[in-house]
Enzyme design. Structure first.
Site, PDB file in Angstrom:
ATOM      1  N   HIS A 125       0.830  -1.212   0.000  1.00 43.64           N
ATOM      2  CA  HIS A 125       0.000   0.000   0.000  1.00 43.64           C
ATOM      3  C   HIS A 125       0.866   1.265   0.000  1.00 43.64           C
ATOM      4  CE1 HIS A 125      -3.829  -2.052   0.137  1.00 43.64           C
ATOM      5  NE2 HIS A 125      -3.260  -2.912   0.959  1.00 43.64           N
ATOM      6  N   GLY A 130      -6.775 -14.984  -6.730  1.00 39.24           N
ATOM      7  CA  GLY A 130      -7.363 -14.396  -5.522  1.00 39.24           C
ATOM      8  C   GLY A 130      -6.505 -14.631  -4.293  1.00 39.24           C
ATOM      9  N   GLY A 141      -3.534 -13.006  -3.831  1.00 37.80           N
ATOM     10  CA  GLY A 141      -2.701 -11.839  -3.562  1.00 37.80           C
ATOM     11  C   GLY A 141      -1.283 -12.019  -4.084  1.00 37.80           C
ATOM     12  N   SER A 200      -0.667 -11.777  -7.523  1.00 37.44           N
ATOM     13  CA  SER A 200      -0.637 -11.100  -8.823  1.00 37.44           C
ATOM     14  C   SER A 200      -0.936 -11.977 -10.019  1.00 37.44           C
ATOM     15  CB  SER A 200       0.731 -10.448  -9.078  1.00 37.44           C
ATOM     16  OG  SER A 200       0.959  -9.461  -8.166  1.00 37.44           O
ATOM     17  N   SER A 201      -1.958 -12.810  -9.912  1.00 36.81           N
ATOM     18  CA  SER A 201      -2.290 -13.629 -11.087  1.00 36.81           C
ATOM     19  C   SER A 201      -2.767 -12.741 -12.237  1.00 36.81           C
ATOM     20  CB  SER A 201      -3.350 -14.676 -10.740  1.00 36.81           C
ATOM     21  OG  SER A 201      -4.509 -14.050 -10.229  1.00 36.81           O
ATOM     22  N   GLU A 228      -5.398  -2.663 -16.507  1.00 33.56           N
ATOM     23  CA  GLU A 228      -6.133  -3.038 -15.288  1.00 33.56           C
ATOM     24  C   GLU A 228      -6.945  -1.849 -14.766  1.00 33.56           C
ATOM     25  OE1 GLU A 228      -4.497  -5.982 -13.043  1.00 33.56           O
ATOM     26  OE2 GLU A 228      -5.926  -5.751 -11.408  1.00 33.56           O
ATOM     27  N   ASP A 275       2.438  -4.760  -8.943  1.00 36.83           N
ATOM     28  CA  ASP A 275       2.299  -6.128  -9.451  1.00 36.83           C
ATOM     29  C   ASP A 275       2.832  -6.254 -10.878  1.00 36.83           C
ATOM     30  OD1 ASP A 275       0.981  -6.367  -7.071  1.00 36.83           O
ATOM     31  OD2 ASP A 275      -1.022  -6.391  -7.957  1.00 36.83           O
ATOM     32  N   TYR A 277     -10.072  -1.483  -0.958  1.00 41.15           N
ATOM     33  CA  TYR A 277      -8.796  -1.033  -1.548  1.00 41.15           C
ATOM     34  C   TYR A 277      -8.938   0.409  -2.044  1.00 41.15           C
ATOM     35  CZ  TYR A 277      -4.683  -0.981  -4.620  1.00 41.15           C
ATOM     36  OH  TYR A 277      -3.494  -0.657  -5.228  1.00 41.15           O
TER      37      TYR A 277
HETATM   38  C1  GLA Z   1      -2.536  -4.907  -4.859  1.00 48.26           C
HETATM   39  C2  GLA Z   1      -2.378  -3.839  -5.944  1.00 48.26           C
HETATM   40  C3  GLA Z   1      -0.970  -3.219  -5.917  1.00 48.26           C
HETATM   41  C4  GLA Z   1      -0.591  -2.772  -4.497  1.00 48.26           C
HETATM   42  C5  GLA Z   1      -0.884  -3.879  -3.488  1.00 48.26           C
HETATM   43  C6  GLA Z   1      -0.661  -3.436  -2.056  1.00 48.26           C
HETATM   44  O1  GLA Z   1      -1.709  -5.996  -5.129  1.00 48.26           O
HETATM   45  O2  GLA Z   1      -2.600  -4.391  -7.216  1.00 48.26           O
HETATM   46  O3  GLA Z   1      -0.891  -2.144  -6.822  1.00 48.26           O
HETATM   47  O4  GLA Z   1      -1.244  -1.569  -4.151  1.00 48.26           O
HETATM   48  O5  GLA Z   1      -2.215  -4.363  -3.589  1.00 48.26           O
HETATM   49  O6  GLA Z   1       0.676  -3.161  -1.863  1.00 48.26           O
END
Ligand code: GLA
Length: 348
Positions: free
Chosen positions: A29, A110, A112, A114-115, A148, A160, A209
């Site tokens: 974040h 899902g 976390g 980065s798929s 995206e 990501d 988010y």
């Molecule tokens: C997700 C978002 C990223 C980043 C993270 C948190 O993965 O796609 O851009 O903000 O959350 O670090």
């Protein structure tokens, strides 16, 4: 996969590309506040094969075949992650003819890790190969992120997509999200990371988010700075309580990333681990993106002897990452962690 392509489309693939998942070791974040992150690619990846065709179509195991058109609005299904990158390439002046696309992936969705970024990056790379064009990694990442943001409607930062496009196996990537530049930092073999899914998929993630992102942007505007990257801890005292907590996470997390890189370069496993655990507490208490399953998992990773542990990625479920001390027996560490967290499973 080549056989599957021939079977699906009746021709050979003309271009193929692969893009990995990532774990973010520290710095979550912070990307949308022009800050720092430290991702590393994972062994799991998405592969994309493509060939010229009479119309755009895509297939992926577990999904019905889709006919799509990148010049039309999004369809609202998985093919948006194929169409969006092709639409962004066209906007950048790289026109891709109608293609048949086959996607295969061993990245958990899902979780976390980065798929979706891996799919976007692999689509762009395969399309570039097909038309004989080339772009630098940072530009590939930027187009994937725009796909995206604009096509898929997720207001993510660049973390990501940069991790997937510019990451190299066995190296961490210090990402400066203001300049868009990445610096590879070798990971010593004494640093062994384990990525564990807590057993709960991400929930309510998108709305929350965007809400966090809005709070961080509001904090920057109240402070009169371009982004929280430009704020120091002492600047935050007069912010309203809730916005102040969010800002405190971001400002401290940026400092932790830079300290973590110094620890990595010094081979200092203990300090790196301590920073990871501090990061988790900040994400849980100030940023409110942890869950009880993630907190329980992180606590048992530490109780089983990890040097540090934290949730990784956006939070709200998904994965945590732990750093093992050099002397740890990884198998008995995992036996202890999984015994305490029956729903958890090892991603990498
Ligand atoms: C997700 C978002 C990223 C980043 C993270 C948190 O993965 O796609 O851009 O903000 O959350 O670090």
């Amino acid at each position: 996969m080549r056989d599957a392509f021939r079977e699906a489309f009746g021709c050979d693939p003309e271009a193929e590309a692969r893009a990995p998942a990532r774990v973010n070791l520290i710095g979550d974040h912070t990307d949308y506040a022009d800050g720092y992150c430290l991702p590393m690619p994972l062994p799991c990846a998405t592969r994309v094969m493509m060939a010229r065709a009479t119309a755009f179509s895509a297939r992926s195991e577990g999904h019905p075949p889709v006919a799509f058109d990148p010049s039309l609005p999004p369809r609202g299904d998985w093919s948006d992650y194929v169409a969006g990158p092709l639409a962004e390439l066209a906007k950048a002046g790289i026109d891709v003819p109608p293609v048949a696309v086959l996607v295969a992936s061993d990245i958990p969705q899902g979780a976390g890790v980065s798929s979706s970024a891996a799919l976007e990056v692999a689509v762009i790379r395969a399309a570039l190969l097909l038309v004989g064009a080339n772009l630098p990694d940072a530009e590939v990442a930027r187009l994937a992120q725009r796909a995206e943001n604009l096509y898929c409607g997720v207001n993510c930062g660049i973390l990501d997509q940069m991790a997937s496009a510019a990451g190299r196996a066995g190296e961490a990537l210090l990402l400066d999200c203001r300049s868009g530049e990445g610096r590879l930092v070798p990971v010593p073999s004494s640093f062994r990371f384990r990525v564990v899914h807590c057993g709960e998929g991400r929930r309510l993630a998108e709305g929350a988010y965007n809400e966090r992102r809005a709070a961080v942007e509001q904090a920057a505007s109240l402070l009169g700075v371009a982004a929280l990257r430009d704020a120091a801890p002492g600047d935050l005292e007069h912010l309203p309580h809730d916005i102040g907590r969010r800002a405190r996470h971001v400002v401290a997390e940026n400092e932790r990333v830079l300290a973590a890189v110094a620890a990595l370069e010094a081979g200092d496993n203990v300090s790196f681990g301590r920073l990871m655990t501090q990061s988790h507490l900040s994400l849980a208490e100030d940023y409110d993106v942890s869950t009880s399953a993630l907190d329980r998992l992180v606590a048992s990773m530490l109780a089983a002897g990890a040097s540090g542990a934290r949730l990784t990625g956006a939070g709200f479920g998904g994965c945590a990452v732990a750093l093992l001390p050099p002397e740890a027996d990884a198998a008995s560490w995992w036996a202890e962690v999984s015994g305490e967290n029956p729903g958890a499973w090892l991603v990498a």
